[in-house]
Structures are given as structure tokens and as C-alpha cells.
Enzyme design. Structure first.
Site, PDB file in Angstrom:
ATOM      1  N   SER A 123       0.795  -1.237   0.000  1.00  0.00           N
ATOM      2  CA  SER A 123       0.000   0.000   0.000  1.00  0.00           C
ATOM      3  C   SER A 123       0.821   1.277   0.000  1.00  0.00           C
ATOM      4  CB  SER A 123      -0.960   0.011   1.186  1.00  0.00           C
ATOM      5  OG  SER A 123      -2.021  -0.878   0.954  1.00  0.00           O
ATOM      6  N   THR A 124       2.126   1.193   0.121  1.00  0.00           N
ATOM      7  CA  THR A 124       2.939   2.375  -0.119  1.00  0.00           C
ATOM      8  C   THR A 124       2.655   2.890  -1.530  1.00  0.00           C
ATOM      9  OG1 THR A 124       4.605   1.601   1.444  1.00  0.00           O
ATOM     10  CG2 THR A 124       5.307   3.270  -0.116  1.00  0.00           C
TER      11      THR A 124
END
Length: 386
Positions: free
Chosen positions: A70-71
Site C-alpha cells: 500500500s505504499t
């Protein structure tokens, strides 16, 4: 793992960061990782070390990249804010203005802001999906256009773990005519000369570190997957299991790497994240490259969602596209820091007060949901060095 060689560069002022990075391999079970820090646009820390595979036969090198889960959301959000700064995207407008089919089933008043701040009520798709559907853009976006919100949009927030990228990405595609991966490459990654990808070419596979699974949570520690198992039809279970997105077999596959999954399958390293967020920390520009308009920066750190998360079942805090600090999960001491962690530990963030861009990417996943102890230790060392 005391025999790991730490490579790269580190200004003497930030020697503590190097010490903590090395200690992560000894004390925090690091396998392979990179960390970098940009200060007012200049790279003052750029370190890497360890192994790119479970068998420890491939060293982690300067050019190793890794899936950052999710970065990736931060990269996608930056694309949206870039378009907003150019006047091509109105974050307050309805999504249907750009994507007419999206208006179905009571979604006509959902705004782009609500896609970005996780208040749209669309964290999951109810209709069962096949694993391969995850790699088909049309299948995913058509399913979301047909979906009914899980709650009244705007009234609550819940982490759009996978759907965030398809929702925001389809708006970007409708405006630009380009996929998110291509838009990010052409408009941001290439001008900045950063090694970051949403959708990775097969020729790059040889330098990708394998993701390694997380240890089970400690006894008594909150376990999201145990909670999911209690109700497979819940919004949380559907978010993460329809289809399954945290399988190591999945994320180490060519299909995963090659697809564009703009919430979860970015491939990059600490250096690229630090340079990207370093630009945002100094008004959106570095070395003559304008990543986004300076007037967009406040929207990146202005709180829009806070409190109980309908999906993660913990407290979370978001701006328009980015995660914000909260007690126990701070991206440094300054209030206006913003960025995004990824499952297992990766993290990129900007702090305009300190003019810091921070990037950390690793391959052995941690058990936590938000910030990982390895990243927290590196952040503390960075700020102690200022």
C-alpha cells in the site's frame, strides 16, 4: 544476522540512521532492505543491505526493488493531486463527472475526495471474484461501477485496501487517456529519474526481491485475519479475500508484478521513495521537476478521516489520499507529515516542516497493520540526527 554488510552512503550527521539500519538485521529480523532520506531535496542517507531471497543466495544491491504493497497508494494519490494542481481534476466533483457509469446504484454523489479519503463506502466487491480477475483492469473497474456502497458515502471511513487504486486510477485514466502506471512513469518517475513502477516489465524481474511472509501475531495481539475468518461475508473479509491479496505466491508471481494494481503492487526502493517525497516536502519541486503544484500540498496533510476504521477495525487517520500520523503511529514529530505505509513494513512520507523525504522498503513482512517497528526505529534515528 550480524554478518550483513551495509552498503551505500550516509552523511556523518546521520550516522545514527546507519547504526539503526544495521541493528534491524540483528534485533528486528530484517532480511533485506533499503532506507533513504532526502533533506531539502538532497539525498543524505542511501543505504541497503541483506538478501533479496529467502535462501539468502542473492544479495540486496543498489538497484534491488521490491513490492511495497500500500505504499503504492501514495504514488497513485500523487498522480491525482498533480492533475488537480493542473486544473484537470476537481477533487470536490462527483466521480461520475469523469466516469459516468460509476453513478449506478446510488453512487452519483460520491466525490473524488471520498475515493481518496476512504469514505466512499466501496472497500470491497460483494460478487465473488476469481484470482485472475485482479489483473484485469476492465473486470475490476466494471465491478466497482456496478457495486452498491457498503455504507452511506461520507458518513464513515474504511480502508479501501485494494479498490482504492482501481477507483482513483480509473478517474486518472478517464482524464488522461493513460493507465495509472503509464501516467506515473511519464509524468513523475521519468522526470525525477526514480526507480518506481506501477506495473513492472518482465525484463526487470531479475532485480526484484522476493517477498517473505510475516510471522504470526504474538499471543494476545490483534489478528485481523482471525477476525475475518469469523464472518467471511463481512466487509473486512471481502476486502482482503475477494480475491486474496496477501499470499506470497501471488505477490512473487509475474502476473502480479506485471499488472497495474495501483493500491498495492508498486515496485521501488527507499531511494526512489525518499526523492519523491523529498520533492513534496519542499513545495512539490526538486531539481527543476515539479511533481505537483505547491497549492496542493495542504490537501495532502489536512485530515479528512479519523477514528474507527470499518475495514481494519482499528483507528486510522487519512487526508486526501495519504495516511497521517496518529498516537503510536507517528511519521516523525511534526503535525503535517503525510505519506503511506505498506503491508509488512514499507513506508514513504514527507515532512514539510523538516523538509524531509523518507523511504524504506524491505522484503520480510512484519506482523503489524500500520507502521512497522523497523521503520519507527529508523524514523526516530533520522529526527534525532537533525
Amino acid at each position: 544476522m550480524a554478518d550483513v554488510t551495509i552498503e551505500g552512503t550516509c552523511d556523518a550527521r546521520f550516522a545514527r540512521v546507519r547504526e539503526v539500519f544495521a541493528d534491524n538485521f540483528v534485533s528486528r529480523r530484517e532480511t533485506g532492505a533499503s532506507v533513504a532520506l532526502a533533506l531539502d531535496g538532497r539525498l543524505v542517507v542511501d543505504l541497503w543491505g541483506g538478501w533479496a531471497d529467502k535462501a539468502r543466495t542473492r544479495p540486496w544491491t543498489r538497484d534491488t526493488i521490491v513490492n511495497v504493497y500500500s505504499t503504492t497508494k501514495g504514488l497513485t494519490a500523487i498522480c491525482a493531486h498533480r492533475l488537480a494542481g493542473e486544473g484537470r481534476l476537481d477533487l470536490g466533483a462527483s466521480v461520475a463527472k469523469y466516469w459516468p457509469e460509476f453513478a449506478a446504484n446510488g453512487k452519483d454523489r460520491i466525490t473524488v475526495h471520498q475515493l481518496l479519503n476512504h469514505r466512499a463506502g466501496l472497500p470491497a466487491i460483494r460478487e465473488p471474484l476469481a484470482p485472475e480477475d485482479l489483473y484485469d483492469w476492465r473486470t475490476m473497474t466494471e465491478a466497482l461501477a456496478a457495486e452498491t456502497p457498503w455504507w452511506e458515502p461520507g458518513t464513515r471511513h474504511g480502508y479501501h485496501a485494494l479498490t482504492f487504486g482501481f477507483l482513483v486510477g480509473e478517474v486518472i485514466r478517464r482524464i488522461t487517456g493513460k493507465s495509472v502506471g503509464n501516467y506515473f512513469r511519464d509524468e513523475i518517475a521519468a522526470p525525477l529519474k526514480i526507480d518506481a513502477h506501477i506495473g513492472l516489465a518482465e525484463r526487470e524481474d531479475g532485480r526484484v526481491a522476493d517477498m517473505l511472509g510475516a510471522p504470526p501475531p504474538a499471543p494476545g495481539e490483534f489478528n485481523l485475519f482471525d477476525e475475518m475468518a469469523k464472518n467471511p461475508e463481512s466487509v473486512t473479509a471481502k476486502t482482503f479475500m475477494n480475491p486474496m491479496v496477501l499470499s506470497m505466491t501471488t505477490v512473487n508471481s509475474r502476473a502480479w508484478r506485471g499488472a497495474e494494481i495501483p493500491a498495492a503492487n508498486g515496485h521501488t526502493n527507499g531511494r526512489a521513495l525518499a526523492r519523491l517525497y523529498g520533492a513534496l516536502a519542499r513545495g512539490g519541486e526538486v531539481d527543476g521537476v515539479q511533481v505537483m503544484a505547491a497549492r496542493e500540498i495542504p490537501a495532502c496533510h489536512t485530515e479528512e478521516s479519523r477514528g474507527p476504521d470499518e475495514v481494519l477495525m482499528i483507528s486510522t487517520r487519512f487526508s486526501s489520499g495519504f495516511m497521517l500520523s496518529q498516537p503510536g503511529e507517528e511519521m516523525g514529530p511534526n503535525a503535517n507529515a503525510f505519506g503511506h505505509p505498506g503491508a509488512g513494513g514499507s513506508l514513504g512520507f514527507a515532512d514539510s516542516e523538516a523538509k524531509i523525504g523518507f523511504g524504506y522498503a524491505m522484503n520480510r513482512m512484519g506482523a503489524g497493520i500500520l507502521l512497522d517497528p523497523r521503520a519507527k526505529a529508523l524514523i526516530a534515528a533520522a529526527y534525532a540526527s537533525l
